[in-house]
Write a protein that holds these residues in place. Structure first.
Motif, PDB file in Angstrom:
ATOM      1  N   SER A 229       0.857  -1.185   0.000  1.00  0.00           N
ATOM      2  CA  SER A 229       0.000   0.000   0.000  1.00  0.00           C
ATOM      3  C   SER A 229       0.893   1.234   0.000  1.00  0.00           C
ATOM      4  CB  SER A 229      -0.935   0.006   1.217  1.00  0.00           C
ATOM      5  OG  SER A 229      -0.182   0.017   2.418  1.00  0.00           O
ATOM      6  N   THR A 230       0.288   2.400  -0.045  1.00  0.00           N
ATOM      7  CA  THR A 230       1.078   3.628  -0.102  1.00  0.00           C
ATOM      8  C   THR A 230       0.317   4.806   0.494  1.00  0.00           C
ATOM      9  OG1 THR A 230       2.214   5.201  -1.565  1.00  0.00           O
ATOM     10  CG2 THR A 230       0.268   4.100  -2.443  1.00  0.00           C
ATOM     11  N   LYS A 231       1.051   5.707   1.126  1.00  0.00           N
ATOM     12  CA  LYS A 231       0.492   6.968   1.623  1.00  0.00           C
ATOM     13  C   LYS A 231       0.814   8.108   0.659  1.00  0.00           C
ATOM     14  CE  LYS A 231       0.936   5.553   6.467  1.00  0.00           C
ATOM     15  NZ  LYS A 231       1.547   5.850   7.788  1.00  0.00           N
ATOM     16  N   TRP A 232       1.509   7.757  -0.415  1.00  0.00           N
ATOM     17  CA  TRP A 232       1.928   8.755  -1.399  1.00  0.00           C
ATOM     18  C   TRP A 232       1.450   8.277  -2.770  1.00  0.00           C
ATOM     19  CZ3 TRP A 232       7.159   9.048  -4.190  1.00  0.00           C
ATOM     20  CH2 TRP A 232       7.253  10.240  -4.894  1.00  0.00           C
ATOM     21  N   GLU A 233       0.341   8.839  -3.211  1.00  0.00           N
ATOM     22  CA  GLU A 233      -0.288   8.345  -4.427  1.00  0.00           C
ATOM     23  C   GLU A 233      -0.239   9.371  -5.554  1.00  0.00           C
ATOM     24  OE1 GLU A 233      -4.230   7.162  -3.433  1.00  0.00           O
ATOM     25  OE2 GLU A 233      -3.586   5.355  -2.377  1.00  0.00           O
ATOM     26  N   GLU A 234      -0.083   8.858  -6.764  1.00  0.00           N
ATOM     27  CA  GLU A 234      -0.141   9.693  -7.960  1.00  0.00           C
ATOM     28  C   GLU A 234      -1.298   9.194  -8.816  1.00  0.00           C
ATOM     29  OE1 GLU A 234       3.988   7.793  -8.095  1.00  0.00           O
ATOM     30  OE2 GLU A 234       2.148   7.407  -6.994  1.00  0.00           O
TER      31      GLU A 234
ATOM     32  N   ALA B 156       5.063   5.945  -9.477  1.00  0.00           N
ATOM     33  CA  ALA B 156       6.282   5.731  -8.693  1.00  0.00           C
ATOM     34  C   ALA B 156       6.107   4.736  -7.550  1.00  0.00           C
ATOM     35  CB  ALA B 156       6.770   7.081  -8.143  1.00  0.00           C
ATOM     36  N   SER B 157       5.022   4.840  -6.789  1.00  0.00           N
ATOM     37  CA  SER B 157       4.852   3.961  -5.628  1.00  0.00           C
ATOM     38  C   SER B 157       4.707   2.500  -6.023  1.00  0.00           C
ATOM     39  CB  SER B 157       3.654   4.420  -4.792  1.00  0.00           C
ATOM     40  OG  SER B 157       3.923   5.675  -4.208  1.00  0.00           O
ATOM     41  N   PRO B 158       3.797   2.162  -6.952  1.00  0.00           N
ATOM     42  CA  PRO B 158       3.743   0.755  -7.385  1.00  0.00           C
ATOM     43  C   PRO B 158       5.066   0.265  -7.971  1.00  0.00           C
ATOM     44  CG  PRO B 158       1.738   1.885  -8.049  1.00  0.00           C
ATOM     45  CD  PRO B 158       2.682   2.942  -7.532  1.00  0.00           C
ATOM     46  N   MET B 159       5.786   1.143  -8.667  1.00  0.00           N
ATOM     47  CA  MET B 159       7.074   0.758  -9.243  1.00  0.00           C
ATOM     48  C   MET B 159       8.062   0.389  -8.135  1.00  0.00           C
ATOM     49  SD  MET B 159       9.109   0.340 -11.871  1.00  0.00           S
ATOM     50  CE  MET B 159       8.534   1.249 -13.312  1.00  0.00           C
ATOM     51  N   LYS B 160       8.144   1.216  -7.099  1.00  0.00           N
ATOM     52  CA  LYS B 160       9.056   0.925  -5.977  1.00  0.00           C
ATOM     53  C   LYS B 160       8.672  -0.379  -5.290  1.00  0.00           C
ATOM     54  CE  LYS B 160      10.066   5.770  -4.761  1.00  0.00           C
ATOM     55  NZ  LYS B 160       9.921   6.793  -3.703  1.00  0.00           N
TER      56      LYS B 160
ATOM     57  N   VAL C 163       4.663   2.522   1.030  1.00  0.00           N
ATOM     58  CA  VAL C 163       5.443   3.729   0.736  1.00  0.00           C
ATOM     59  C   VAL C 163       4.931   4.831   1.641  1.00  0.00           C
ATOM     60  CG1 VAL C 163       6.046   5.436  -1.005  1.00  0.00           C
ATOM     61  CG2 VAL C 163       5.818   3.028  -1.654  1.00  0.00           C
ATOM     62  N   GLY C 164       5.856   5.453   2.403  1.00  0.00           N
ATOM     63  CA  GLY C 164       5.483   6.510   3.333  1.00  0.00           C
ATOM     64  C   GLY C 164       5.226   7.831   2.619  1.00  0.00           C
ATOM     65  N   GLU C 165       4.844   8.832   3.404  1.00  0.00           N
ATOM     66  CA  GLU C 165       4.467  10.135   2.844  1.00  0.00           C
ATOM     67  C   GLU C 165       5.614  10.812   2.109  1.00  0.00           C
ATOM     68  OE1 GLU C 165       2.890  12.324   6.091  1.00  0.00           O
ATOM     69  OE2 GLU C 165       1.033  11.156   6.225  1.00  0.00           O
ATOM     70  N   LYS C 166       6.850  10.506   2.508  1.00  0.00           N
ATOM     71  CA  LYS C 166       8.010  11.123   1.855  1.00  0.00           C
ATOM     72  C   LYS C 166       8.611  10.231   0.772  1.00  0.00           C
ATOM     73  CE  LYS C 166       9.252  13.944   5.858  1.00  0.00           C
ATOM     74  NZ  LYS C 166      10.329  14.304   6.836  1.00  0.00           N
ATOM     75  N   GLY C 167       7.941   9.130   0.468  1.00  0.00           N
ATOM     76  CA  GLY C 167       8.393   8.278  -0.629  1.00  0.00           C
ATOM     77  C   GLY C 167       9.307   7.142  -0.234  1.00  0.00           C
TER      78      GLY C 167
ATOM     79  N   THR D  72       7.610  -3.834  14.414  1.00  0.00           N
ATOM     80  CA  THR D  72       8.726  -2.974  14.026  1.00  0.00           C
ATOM     81  C   THR D  72       8.624  -2.604  12.547  1.00  0.00           C
ATOM     82  OG1 THR D  72      10.141  -4.112  15.615  1.00  0.00           O
ATOM     83  CG2 THR D  72      11.234  -2.775  13.940  1.00  0.00           C
ATOM     84  N   THR D  73       8.800  -1.314  12.250  1.00  0.00           N
ATOM     85  CA  THR D  73       8.838  -0.893  10.845  1.00  0.00           C
ATOM     86  C   THR D  73      10.289  -0.757  10.413  1.00  0.00           C
ATOM     87  OG1 THR D  73       8.703   1.444  11.477  1.00  0.00           O
ATOM     88  CG2 THR D  73       6.639   0.308  10.978  1.00  0.00           C
ATOM     89  N   ILE D  74      10.558  -1.197   9.202  1.00  0.00           N
ATOM     90  CA  ILE D  74      11.929  -1.158   8.670  1.00  0.00           C
ATOM     91  C   ILE D  74      11.940  -0.249   7.460  1.00  0.00           C
ATOM     92  CG2 ILE D  74      13.799  -2.535   7.693  1.00  0.00           C
ATOM     93  CD1 ILE D  74      12.634  -4.910   9.285  1.00  0.00           C
ATOM     94  N   ASN D  75      12.668   0.842   7.555  1.00  0.00           N
ATOM     95  CA  ASN D  75      12.763   1.816   6.476  1.00  0.00           C
ATOM     96  C   ASN D  75      13.851   1.378   5.500  1.00  0.00           C
ATOM     97  OD1 ASN D  75      13.036   4.022   4.800  1.00  0.00           O
ATOM     98  ND2 ASN D  75      12.972   5.546   6.441  1.00  0.00           N
ATOM     99  N   ILE D  76      13.433   1.016   4.288  1.00  0.00           N
ATOM    100  CA  ILE D  76      14.383   0.567   3.267  1.00  0.00           C
ATOM    101  C   ILE D  76      14.925   1.753   2.477  1.00  0.00           C
ATOM    102  CG2 ILE D  76      14.647  -0.923   1.227  1.00  0.00           C
ATOM    103  CD1 ILE D  76      14.154  -2.442   3.793  1.00  0.00           C
ATOM    104  N   GLY D  77      14.198   2.875   2.503  1.00  0.00           N
ATOM    105  CA  GLY D  77      14.574   4.019   1.674  1.00  0.00           C
ATOM    106  C   GLY D  77      14.093   3.805   0.256  1.00  0.00           C
ATOM    107  N   ASP D  78      15.035   3.733  -0.696  1.00  0.00           N
ATOM    108  CA  ASP D  78      14.662   3.455  -2.091  1.00  0.00           C
ATOM    109  C   ASP D  78      15.077   2.030  -2.457  1.00  0.00           C
ATOM    110  OD1 ASP D  78      17.417   3.547  -2.503  1.00  0.00           O
ATOM    111  OD2 ASP D  78      17.378   5.615  -3.224  1.00  0.00           O
ATOM    112  N   THR D  79      15.029   1.710  -3.732  1.00  0.00           N
ATOM    113  CA  THR D  79      15.311   0.327  -4.154  1.00  0.00           C
ATOM    114  C   THR D  79      16.753   0.120  -4.603  1.00  0.00           C
ATOM    115  OG1 THR D  79      14.460   0.843  -6.370  1.00  0.00           O
ATOM    116  CG2 THR D  79      12.915  -0.125  -4.800  1.00  0.00           C
ATOM    117  N   THR D  80      17.623   1.056  -4.296  1.00  0.00           N
ATOM    118  CA  THR D  80      19.034   0.869  -4.628  1.00  0.00           C
ATOM    119  C   THR D  80      19.716   0.046  -3.540  1.00  0.00           C
ATOM    120  OG1 THR D  80      19.693   2.931  -3.514  1.00  0.00           O
ATOM    121  CG2 THR D  80      19.107   3.063  -5.855  1.00  0.00           C
TER     122      THR D  80
END
Length: 258
Positions: A141-146, A167-171, A194-198, A209-217
């Protein structure tokens, strides 16, 4: 000479038998349909019985058709247009049975997005949910939708010719595909968002526990670091010791205790 003629007669007779068998077989009525699904994934999205139903709904007189009149190309074309099917092939056995083998798309995440709910496959296609089968896979799911430029069923995230993919489904697709390809990591988690800041966040099956992965790099490096941290500490105290774990910074595992 007689021996030579004998050999010729035998060859002619064998050829006649083969030709007669071929003619009789081609004019015989089809004697059955058998479909199979080849998949290395435990998530069942379509079965052989479903394939049989799709074929017979499209060609209701198939089982009454002469073998010579079976249009295998048309049948395969119908199957390949189905959203769950990646590839298919078919052949008729000597006994007159049509054998169909299907390779399905592999669902890697069940996505909730802008009121839509759909699967995203390992191949990047967005597929409708099945009314017959439930897949126990990662939920996204995502909190940042286009805004979506097309219906989910028309989206192919792997299509590199499209430069404005959501972007969100792609990530989420890229992360879910990595976790599918690396079950050592993937089996631990059941939610991604995906959080509000992407940033991408994962939630393990055990704990909150939530784990922040950042981006997909650098996903391989990030999960290697997480598992090293797991071996050194989390396995002793448990996931719930920390409210969050941040992997977005290169080479670092930043934890926040509850």
């Amino acid at each position: 000479m007689r021996q030579y003629l004998k050999h010729i007669i035998i060859v002619v007779l064998l050829a006649a038998i083969v030709i007669t068998f071929h003619i009789v077989r081609r004019n015989a009525t089809m004697r059955g349909l058998e479909s199979a699904v080849s998949s290395d994934c435990d998530a069942t999205i379509i079965t052989g019985h479903d394939i049989d139903s799709i074929i017979l709904q499209s060609y209701p007189n198939l089982l009454k058709t002469d073998i010579k009149d079976i249009d295998k190309k048309a049948i395969l074309k119908t199957l390949k247009h189905h959203p769950y099917i990646l590839d298919a092939d078919a052949h008729v056995t000597a006994g007159g049975k049509l054998i169909v083998n299907v390779t399905p798309h592999t669902p890697v995440v069940r996505m909730f997005y802008q009121g839509n709910e759909f699967y995203i496959s390992r191949q990047g296609t967005c597929m409708p949910l099945s009314s017959k089968h439930y897949c126990h896979i990662l939920v996204g799911s995502t909190k940042w939708e286009e805004p979506l430029l097309a219906r989910p069923s028309k989206i192919n995230l792997a299509d590199t010719s499209i430069h404005n993919q959501p972007a969100s489904p792609m990530k989420i697709w890229k992360l879910a595909s990595f976790l599918h390809d690396n079950p050592k990591y993937g089996d631990v988690f059941d939610q991604v968002y995906v959080g509000e800041k992407g940033d991408l966040y994962l939630v393990p099956k055990l704990g909150t526990t939530t784990i922040n992965i950042g981006d997909t790099t650098l996903l391989e490096q990030k999960f290697h670091n997480l598992w090293s941290f797991f071996d050194q500490g989390i396995s002793q105290v448990g996931w719930d010791t920390y409210s969050s774990i941040n992997l977005k910074y290169k080479g670092q595992v930043v934890c926040t205790k509850k």
